[in-house]
Design an enzyme around this catalytic site. Sequence first.
Site, mmCIF file in Angstrom:
data_model
loop_
_atom_site.group_PDB
_atom_site.id
_atom_site.type_symbol
_atom_site.label_atom_id
_atom_site.label_comp_id
_atom_site.label_asym_id
_atom_site.label_seq_id
_atom_site.Cartn_x
_atom_site.Cartn_y
_atom_site.Cartn_z
ATOM 1 N N ARG A 7 0.801 -1.276 -0.024
ATOM 2 C CA ARG A 7 -0.022 0.163 -0.024
ATOM 3 C C ARG A 7 0.815 1.418 0.041
ATOM 4 N NH1 ARG A 7 -1.705 0.679 4.169
ATOM 5 N NH2 ARG A 7 -1.360 -1.132 5.626
ATOM 6 N N LYS A 19 -9.703 -2.218 1.600
ATOM 7 C CA LYS A 19 -9.211 -1.166 2.393
ATOM 8 C C LYS A 19 -9.884 0.060 2.141
ATOM 9 C CE LYS A 19 -6.247 -3.607 4.672
ATOM 10 N NZ LYS A 19 -6.356 -3.775 5.943
ATOM 11 N N ALA A 35 0.140 -6.894 9.348
ATOM 12 C CA ALA A 35 1.246 -7.785 9.592
ATOM 13 C C ALA A 35 1.574 -7.898 10.996
ATOM 14 C CB ALA A 35 2.346 -7.346 8.454
ATOM 15 N N LYS A 88 -2.887 -10.691 12.947
ATOM 16 C CA LYS A 88 -4.378 -10.588 13.189
ATOM 17 C C LYS A 88 -4.797 -12.201 12.437
ATOM 18 C CE LYS A 88 -5.968 -6.913 10.942
ATOM 19 N NZ LYS A 88 -4.650 -6.112 10.941
ATOM 20 N N ASN A 139 -3.014 -14.952 12.156
ATOM 21 C CA ASN A 139 -2.588 -16.024 13.019
ATOM 22 C C ASN A 139 -3.724 -15.999 14.261
ATOM 23 O OD1 ASN A 139 -0.661 -16.218 11.166
ATOM 24 N ND2 ASN A 139 0.729 -15.335 12.487
ATOM 25 N N ARG A 184 1.863 -12.257 -0.763
ATOM 26 C CA ARG A 184 0.457 -12.386 -0.263
ATOM 27 C C ARG A 184 -0.317 -13.767 -0.850
ATOM 28 N NH1 ARG A 184 -1.879 -8.447 3.500
ATOM 29 N NH2 ARG A 184 -0.196 -6.653 3.380
ATOM 30 N N ASP A 217 -0.465 -20.284 21.857
ATOM 31 C CA ASP A 217 -0.308 -19.879 23.076
ATOM 32 C C ASP A 217 -1.161 -18.566 23.586
ATOM 33 O OD1 ASP A 217 0.958 -22.013 24.408
ATOM 34 O OD2 ASP A 217 2.786 -21.552 23.280
HETATM 35 C C1 OXD Z 1 -3.246 -4.604 5.349
HETATM 36 C C2 OXD Z 1 -3.714 -5.916 4.782
HETATM 37 O O1 OXD Z 1 -2.195 -4.115 4.774
HETATM 38 O O2 OXD Z 1 -4.647 -6.244 5.465
HETATM 39 O O3 OXD Z 1 -3.546 -4.080 6.479
HETATM 40 O O4 OXD Z 1 -3.592 -6.231 3.382
HETATM 41 MN MN MN Z 2 -5.202 -5.383 7.174
#
Ligand code: OXD
Ligand code: MN
Length: 601
Positions: free
Chosen positions: A72, A210, A253, A256, A258, A378, A505
């Site tokens: 981005r 986004k 990154a 989220k 995970n 990605r 964990d």
């Molecule tokens: C970000 C995405 O950059 O979710 O936040 O791709």
């Molecule tokens: Mn995102």
Amino acid sequence: MASLTKNPNVNAWVDEMIALTKPDKVVWIDGSTEQLNALRAEATETGEMTWLNQEELPGCLYHRTAVNDVARVEDRTFICTKTKEDAGPTNNWCDPAEMYAKLTPMYDGVMKGRTMYVIPYSMGPIGSPLAKVGVEVTDSIYVVLNMDIMTRVGTRAFENLGDTSNDFVRGLHAKADIDPENRYIVQFPEDNAIWSINSGYGGNVLLGKKCFALRIASFQAKNEGWMAEHMLILGVEKPDGEVKYITAAFPSACGKTNLAMLIPPVCYTEKGYKVWTVGDDIAWLKPGADGRLYAINPENGFFGVAPGTNAKSNYNALASTKKNAIFTNVAINNDDMTVWWEGLDKNPPVNATEWKGAKVNGPEFIAEGNKLAHPNSRFTAPAENCPCISPEFNNPNGVPVSAMIFGGRREKTTPLVYQAFDWTHGTYIGSAVSSETTAAATGAVGVLRHDPMAMKPFIGYNVGDYWAHWLEMGEKLGDKAPKIFNVNWFKKDENGNFMWPGFGDNMRVLDWIIKRCEDAVDAEETAIGYLPKAEDINLEGIEDEVTPEILDKLLAVDKDLWVEEIAEMRRYYNDDIAAKGGRIPEALIKELDKLEERLAK
Ligand code: OXD
Ligand code: MN
């Protein structure tokens, strides 16, 4: 090709876009398998995409973006509201008339010799009262195929719009020459419009994500009484079968995906605990008839960061990529046309194509200090592939939220977990999120920056008004509001080593959070919020790794560091927000005062 809707607003807008961009051909995406297969065939014939090993990765495709177009571009992203104040200090702003005047010549005839694809799509389940419709026109098959994974595309999307409504988001995307100097990602919130040009990178061109689901939607949400947040949504099923839903906002990154897909440690699974994924990136939240806050995931797939994803760190994400997925900017193993990225396993392919397209010897290339996959490479994977996708994923009414979590990458200061005293304090905590930057956006990596609610790049209006909207939502929800927490998986010891094992964990922290929501466990009241008593974090099975001394450090509130944190927050509120036109609600400044007073005691 004839339009797929009778809606005159859609048709008039598409005609206008055709007149502007002058494509040779127009194709409406109906969402049929035949049509999408024909596009896959075309993209692989032209070399835009490549089929991967169809036995091991059925339906999977590979794509490489331009080398200058891999993340981005926040410095080229604009919020064009009528006044600069309405965009606020966290956004680049330009007068809409001026921006249209600048961009219109760039789009004029830009699709000559190309095909325009008109993609109707729904953000949210078809038929959901929380869902919204978008139409994206693009000259990229890659965009069409990704949108098909990430959203519900095709004729069915118009079901929610009907024949007369004007409530759809207009997205115009043209690849143009992928010229970084003329790259623009522009939101016009007052026109329900997004114009993107000169990029082919997902976050800049999959306009449902986004641009719509966060920037435009946050603006709509403020006006319509709901919330659009950069949050995963997960459900924790307890042994008695009850599922508690939690949302969590972390910057890009920071894990989220995970957390959304975590597999609990054995001491939980053997008792019958299970985690269900509703979403990994975006939540749309609205009060339901019972007064509680309900969340839907507006997306239909995952656009996840590949590096670091492996069978141990995120088995469910990896499993989601095994069919009908698209990989972008990872490395290829030329021997069997499978994919590889740093952190997948310890066996980089010898006969490899690295992300820029050069054929290399993988291990040697890495030994020379290079990366085979781009750090922001990605996978785009259908949500239905995910082994732990929630049975409620398509529930049109969403899921009731018990807790909301904020977090970021913080080497020090922020403890493993703490709970806000109430919603207003939680809103303050959200406004104070800061995190070390990652490869998801262009710019330096590892620099601490403020990222309120993990929404800094995504709030489609004045950040102060956004905070005020949070406070209003809290008032509306009253005692039915979710409890708010802050977590930090990234705290390091004096030698620079992470102290918390993270990944599965993290369930141990979710467990404490759920118990707090159920009033089932007490807590220490500290200056910064409620902290767990050491004995209430379940360490069964990791006692050797997280010793009582380490847990102490993880839960420590270092007064000196917090004094620094408060000073930095004052500077941030004053210099970065208020002095630059951010309308900070009084209640948040009071929260900062109260925090300072509590700490001084
Ligand atoms: C970000 C995405 O950059 O979710 O936040 O791709
Ligand atoms: Mn995102």
